[in-house]
Design a protein around this motif. Structure first.
Motif, PDB file in Angstrom:
ATOM      1  N   ARG A   1       0.837  -1.213   0.000  1.00 15.50           N
ATOM      2  CA  ARG A   1       0.000   0.000   0.000  1.00 15.50           C
ATOM      3  C   ARG A   1       0.858   1.244   0.000  1.00 15.50           C
ATOM      4  O   ARG A   1       0.628   2.183  -0.752  1.00 15.50           O
TER       5      ARG A   1
ATOM      6  N   ASN B   1       2.745   1.772  -3.322  1.00 12.88           N
ATOM      7  CA  ASN B   1       1.829   2.258  -4.354  1.00 12.88           C
ATOM      8  C   ASN B   1       1.664   3.767  -4.248  1.00 12.88           C
ATOM      9  O   ASN B   1       1.724   4.482  -5.251  1.00 12.88           O
ATOM     10  N   ALA B   2       1.458   4.253  -3.034  1.00  8.12           N
ATOM     11  CA  ALA B   2       1.294   5.701  -2.846  1.00  8.12           C
ATOM     12  C   ALA B   2       2.600   6.412  -3.176  1.00  8.12           C
ATOM     13  O   ALA B   2       2.599   7.505  -3.745  1.00  8.12           O
TER      14      ALA B   2
ATOM     15  N   VAL C   1       4.653   5.786  -5.400  1.00  6.98           N
ATOM     16  CA  VAL C   1       4.831   5.919  -6.849  1.00  6.98           C
ATOM     17  C   VAL C   1       4.504   7.347  -7.286  1.00  6.98           C
ATOM     18  O   VAL C   1       5.116   7.885  -8.211  1.00  6.98           O
ATOM     19  N   LEU C   2       3.554   7.985  -6.608  1.00  3.47           N
ATOM     20  CA  LEU C   2       3.168   9.355  -6.954  1.00  3.47           C
ATOM     21  C   LEU C   2       4.218  10.368  -6.527  1.00  3.47           C
ATOM     22  O   LEU C   2       4.238  11.496  -7.018  1.00  3.47           O
TER      23      LEU C   2
ATOM     24  N   ALA D   1       5.893  13.531  -1.356  1.00  2.33           N
ATOM     25  CA  ALA D   1       4.932  14.502  -0.843  1.00  2.33           C
ATOM     26  C   ALA D   1       3.518  13.979  -1.038  1.00  2.33           C
ATOM     27  O   ALA D   1       2.678  14.052  -0.128  1.00  2.33           O
ATOM     28  N   GLU D   2       3.246  13.405  -2.220  1.00  7.72           N
ATOM     29  CA  GLU D   2       1.906  12.921  -2.524  1.00  7.72           C
ATOM     30  C   GLU D   2       1.533  11.751  -1.610  1.00  7.72           C
ATOM     31  O   GLU D   2       0.384  11.638  -1.181  1.00  7.72           O
TER      32      GLU D   2
ATOM     33  N   PHE E   1       2.562  11.338   1.395  1.00  6.94           N
ATOM     34  CA  PHE E   1       2.214  11.972   2.674  1.00  6.94           C
ATOM     35  C   PHE E   1       0.819  12.588   2.604  1.00  6.94           C
ATOM     36  O   PHE E   1       0.021  12.443   3.531  1.00  6.94           O
ATOM     37  N   HIS E   2       0.500  13.246   1.497  1.00 12.32           N
ATOM     38  CA  HIS E   2      -0.839  13.830   1.338  1.00 12.32           C
ATOM     39  C   HIS E   2      -1.924  12.766   1.457  1.00 12.32           C
ATOM     40  O   HIS E   2      -3.014  13.018   1.952  1.00 12.32           O
ATOM     41  N   LEU E   3      -1.597  11.540   0.978  1.00 12.54           N
ATOM     42  CA  LEU E   3      -2.574  10.452   1.025  1.00 12.54           C
ATOM     43  C   LEU E   3      -2.664   9.812   2.404  1.00 12.54           C
ATOM     44  O   LEU E   3      -3.458   8.901   2.612  1.00 12.54           O
ATOM     45  N   GLY E   4      -1.803  10.259   3.332  1.00 13.78           N
ATOM     46  CA  GLY E   4      -1.909   9.767   4.700  1.00 13.78           C
ATOM     47  C   GLY E   4      -0.938   8.648   5.041  1.00 13.78           C
ATOM     48  O   GLY E   4      -1.124   7.976   6.045  1.00 13.78           O
ATOM     49  N   MET E   5       0.073   8.425   4.190  1.00 19.61           N
ATOM     50  CA  MET E   5       1.037   7.359   4.475  1.00 19.61           C
ATOM     51  C   MET E   5       2.123   7.848   5.441  1.00 19.61           C
ATOM     52  O   MET E   5       2.612   8.972   5.296  1.00 19.61           O
ATOM     53  N   PRO E   6       2.524   7.008   6.389  1.00 17.83           N
ATOM     54  CA  PRO E   6       3.658   7.364   7.255  1.00 17.83           C
ATOM     55  C   PRO E   6       4.959   7.151   6.476  1.00 17.83           C
ATOM     56  O   PRO E   6       5.610   6.104   6.595  1.00 17.83           O
TER      57      PRO E   6
ATOM     58  N   ASP F   1       0.983  -2.592  -9.759  1.00  9.96           N
ATOM     59  CA  ASP F   1       0.402  -2.568  -8.419  1.00  9.96           C
ATOM     60  C   ASP F   1       1.218  -3.464  -7.483  1.00  9.96           C
ATOM     61  O   ASP F   1       1.317  -4.678  -7.698  1.00  9.96           O
TER      62      ASP F   1
END
Lengths: 363, 273
Positions: free
Chosen positions: A242, A245-246, A248-249, A252-253, A255-260, A304
């Motif tokens: 998970r 995957n985040a 990959v963006l 910063a992105e 982190f924006h999605l809420g990943m530690p 993915d």
């Protein structure tokens, strides 16, 4: 939000279902291939066994065998072939998943534990153990744990050094880490050359053979030393997938999605060091598994990580056991070092992929 | 109006250079705040401070009264979403997968069918549903931007199941879009405002800014130099001083020069709220 046009929804549903069907089909094929290669590989060698015989022995292993010929076969299978195959599966899975993790972490499809110097660091430490260990220890005979311990320490030391260099104010610079990794890899390579220059004939032979990579020394004790390093990586896969995957963006992105993000990166680095260090300790330096396997899977299944990471473990293990079977048979009764084989087959294959895919690596 | 976000005396300095100083800003529920200013005025830095990516050297930021520093990453992700300027991917994700990324973190608890539905309607709103199966890397810059917008819409939708008060940040969202999609994106932003979301956007096109903003915030050399409704803020003197061009507001070009204004298509620039 606007309502969805029915035909658009239908084509979307079809596309999503198609991708899922393909994933299931590919995983079924991979599992079947893995099982087949394992059965064939157990049956291959000086004592030849058919897959049916192998299955028979494996299934009756706990029940005890009466027939003396079968008992002899069972001894070969359980004490020699099975640990070797388990080591092959675990090392292959560890290398392939480490490759996929590094590529996700660096957001670069060409990253690999070999590339950032983790393998080289583990290799250097092991070579140093072989060459210098005799001189430091008066008794001469090295304790059996010295080599794996050394390789593991080397892998961790490089990873810690890289992380320390690349992290400023709590942020890890991937570019610095990549460049420093290349430099450390080159340094480790030249130090290994220096070591082979000062080593005597026996040591040189040991170092060389070990650097070429082999599953030859596999035993149940190696299986038990490898498992605690490889299994945590596989357990952490859902969380890592998970996060990667985040990632990959972009950091910063993610982190924006809420990943530690920082915790994710740290965990990746430690797990890769653990898996690669343990693998190198047990089987020497085996190249190209970490870069070819995730790449092939990305072509087949997409990028993915929830699919890519378990797929890499499965295909990496299968590939290494298959390559080991080949290494044992093509120059029988001698054995080809498996590292030579994987590089010999992996490097041209990878070049071909690069040529075919052309500019698609430039994001 | 509920204050969703409040920043007080915000300052940010890095290696001796002050990028933002004494900035003061609020975003209310249903409000579209547009930040304008010349290059290097500190607009993007301000946005990165407000969304939590950078830690301010001075001042404070609160989301609904809660200090931003006390919110864990996932909690913050429920309260705000960010559309970056341009995003490149190094791996071949499809447009559908990119949109779904907005749901895979904070929307994990939602059932799969619900998530698919959210993703599809986000793709529709961003006008990329017909590209859903395409690899993101093969799209044009504008199409990529719209796919990212779909991802951000997914995140807001997922966050809404946890948080009632949400803020959306748009960093030059129209930079690579054609006219139709510029207007489409800002219409979508205004539609989000109508549902109570507060939006902060950085824009360079003053006509678009004037047409869609409830509030304009003008920045220059790291400071907020003016703030208020477009009609009050956009004056000849301000444009001349901040943007260093001798243009006057509301003056028509000579009759032989054609011109198009986005305002012509809009019903009144003022918010209903």
């Amino acid at each position: 939000m606007t309502a969805i046009a029915p035909e658009a929804a239908q084509s979307l549903a079809a596309a999503v279902a198609g991708r899922r069907k393909r994933t299931v089909a590919t995983f079924s094929a991979l599992s079947a291939a893995c099982l087949l290669v394992v059965l064939l590989s157990i049956g291959t060698g000086a004592v030849k066994l058919s897959p049916a015989q192998v299955l028979d022995i494996l299934l009756s292993a706990s029940g005890g065998v009466s027939d003396p010929a079968t008992a002899g076969h069972a001894l070969v299978v359980v004490n020699i072939r099975l640990p070797r195959i388990l080591v092959g599966l675990m090392v292959g899975a560890a290398l392939a998943v480490s490759g996929a993790l590094m590529q996700g972490l660096f957001r670069n499809p060409l990253a690999d534990p070999g590339l950032v110097g983790v393998s080289a660091g583990a290799g250097l430490a092991a070579a140093a153990t072989i060459v210098l260990g005799d001189r430091l220890l008066a008794a001469g005979a090295l304790p059996t744990a010295a080599l794996p311990g050394g390789a593991f320490a080397g892998g961790l030391a490089v990873t810690a050094l890289l992380y320390g260099m690349a992290t400023r104010q709590g942020r890890t610079s991937i570019a610095v880490m990549l460049l420093a990794g290349v430099a450390i890899g080159a340094l480790a390579g030249s130090l290994m050359g220096l070591l082979s220059y000062i080593s005597d004939d026996r040591q040189l032979r040991d170092v060389t053979f070990w650097m070429l990579g082999s599953l030859g020394g596999a035993s149940w004790s190696k299986v038990t030393s490898l498992a605690p390093a490889v299994l945590p990586v596989l357990v952490a896969v859902p969380f890592l997938a998970r996060g990667l995957n985040a990632l990959v963006l972009g950091e910063a992105e993610a982190f924006h999605l809420g990943m530690p993000v920082q915790r994710l990166k740290r965990l990746c680095i430690v797990l890769v060091a653990l898996a690669v260090g343990a693998s190198v300790a047990v089987s020497g330096i085996i190249g190209f598994v970490g870069i070819v396997v995730p790449h092939v899977l990305r072509l087949a299944l997409g990028a993915d990580h929830r699919v890519l990471l378990p797929g890499s473990a499965l295909l990496g293990g299968t590939l290494l056991v298959g390559a080991d079977m080949l290494a044992r048979t093509i120059v029988a009764p001698a054995e080809l070092p498996i590292g030579i084989l994987t590089s010999l087959l992996g490097a041209p294959f990878f070049l071909w992929l690069l040529l075919k895919r052309g500019g698609s690596f430039e994001a | 109006m509920t204050r969703l976000l409040e920043a007080r005396d915000l300052g940010f300095a890095i290696s001796g250079r002050t990028l933002v100083a004494e900035a003061r800003l609020t975003i209310a529920a249903g409000e579209l705040v547009v930040v304008i200013g010349p290059n290097g005025a500190g607009k993007s830095t301000l946005l990165r401070l407000l969304d939590g990516e950078l830690r301010p050297t001075t001042g404070s930021i609160t989301y609904g009264g809660t200090a931003i520093g006390t919110l864990p990453a996932w909690r913050l992700a429920c309260k705000r979403a960010v559309l970056p300027q341009a995003s490149r991917l190094s791996f071949p994700f499809t447009v559908f997968e990119v949109a779904r990324l907005g749901l895979d973190g904070i929307g994990r608890a939602l059932p799969g069918a619900r998530r698919d539905l959210i993703a599809w309607s986000a793709l529709e709103t961003a006008d990329v549903a017909h590209l859903a199966g395409r690899a993101y890397q093969t799209l044009s810059g504008g199409e990529q931007q719209r796919a990212q917008f779909a991802r951000v819409l997914c995140q807001l939708e997922a966050g809404r199941t946890v948080e009632a008060e949400q803020v959306l940040f748009l960093d030059e969202p129209t930079a690579s879009l054609d006219l139709k999609h510029q207007i489409g994106l800002l219409e979508a932003a205004r539609a989000l405002c109508d549902t109570g979301i507060g939006v902060l956007a950085i824009l360079h096109d003053l006509n678009i800014a004037a047409a869609y903003a409830h509030k304009l915030v003008v920045m220059r050399q790291g400071r907020v130099v003016a703030s208020g409704p477009p009609a009050a803020v956009l004056t000849d003197a301000l444009v001349r001083e901040v943007f260093e061009v001798p243009l006057s507001v509301g003056t028509l070009p000579p009759p032989e020069v054609p011109f198009l204004l986005p305002q012509a298509g809009r019903r009144g620039a003022q918010p209903a709220a």
